[in-house]
Motif scaffolding. Structure first.
Motif, PDB file in Angstrom:
ATOM      1  N   CYS A  32       0.911  -1.400  16.769  1.00  0.00           N
ATOM      2  CA  CYS A  32       0.024  -0.557  15.957  1.00  0.00           C
ATOM      3  C   CYS A  32      -1.281  -1.318  15.758  1.00  0.00           C
ATOM      4  O   CYS A  32      -1.435  -2.422  16.269  1.00  0.00           O
ATOM      5  CB  CYS A  32       0.677  -0.232  14.608  1.00  0.00           C
ATOM      6  N   GLY A  33      -2.187  -0.748  14.995  1.00  0.00           N
ATOM      7  CA  GLY A  33      -3.458  -1.410  14.730  1.00  0.00           C
ATOM      8  C   GLY A  33      -3.305  -2.620  13.825  1.00  0.00           C
ATOM      9  O   GLY A  33      -2.320  -2.748  13.101  1.00  0.00           O
ATOM     10  N   LEU A  34      -4.280  -3.516  13.871  1.00  0.00           N
ATOM     11  CA  LEU A  34      -4.232  -4.739  13.073  1.00  0.00           C
ATOM     12  C   LEU A  34      -4.409  -4.490  11.576  1.00  0.00           C
ATOM     13  O   LEU A  34      -4.189  -5.397  10.778  1.00  0.00           O
ATOM     14  CB  LEU A  34      -5.309  -5.724  13.548  1.00  0.00           C
ATOM     15  N   ASP A  35      -4.801  -3.288  11.206  1.00  0.00           N
ATOM     16  CA  ASP A  35      -4.999  -2.992   9.781  1.00  0.00           C
ATOM     17  C   ASP A  35      -3.691  -2.690   9.061  1.00  0.00           C
ATOM     18  O   ASP A  35      -3.679  -2.449   7.863  1.00  0.00           O
ATOM     19  CB  ASP A  35      -5.960  -1.824   9.605  1.00  0.00           C
ATOM     20  N   GLN A  36      -2.587  -2.738   9.786  1.00  0.00           N
ATOM     21  CA  GLN A  36      -1.280  -2.485   9.171  1.00  0.00           C
ATOM     22  C   GLN A  36      -0.245  -3.392   9.818  1.00  0.00           C
ATOM     23  O   GLN A  36      -0.358  -3.736  10.977  1.00  0.00           O
ATOM     24  CB  GLN A  36      -0.881  -1.025   9.333  1.00  0.00           C
TER      25      GLN A  36
END
Length: 80
Positions: A32-36
């Motif tokens: 997933c994205g690095l923001d999560q």
């Protein structure tokens, strides 16, 4: 030696945790994205990886959710 693995529950998380215990280097690859961090249960482990000089990487943009098709097994098949 550097351990590179996913950040999933089970053997991935164990590989990172044991590497950190041994004062080794480790890199976690997110689906997933690095923001999560997914699963959320591994946020503390991710923090420890970064604090030890390791890395958290992803091929996904920050807003990409942790969708089932983002996770591949060694066989190339979707998990479970």
């Amino acid at each position: 030696m550097t351990i590179v693995s996913g950040l999933a529950l089970g053997i991935d998380a164990i590989a990172h945790a044991e590497t950190l215990k041994a004062k080794g280097r480790t890199i976690a690859v997110l689906g997933c994205g690095l923001d999560q961090i997914y699963p959320i249960y591994n946020v503390r482990l991710a923090d420890k990886i970064l604090a030890s000089g390791g890395a958290i990487i992803s091929e996904f943009s920050p807003w990409n959710a942790a969708l089932r098709h983002n996770f591949r097994s060694e066989t190339g098949l979707l998990p479970g």
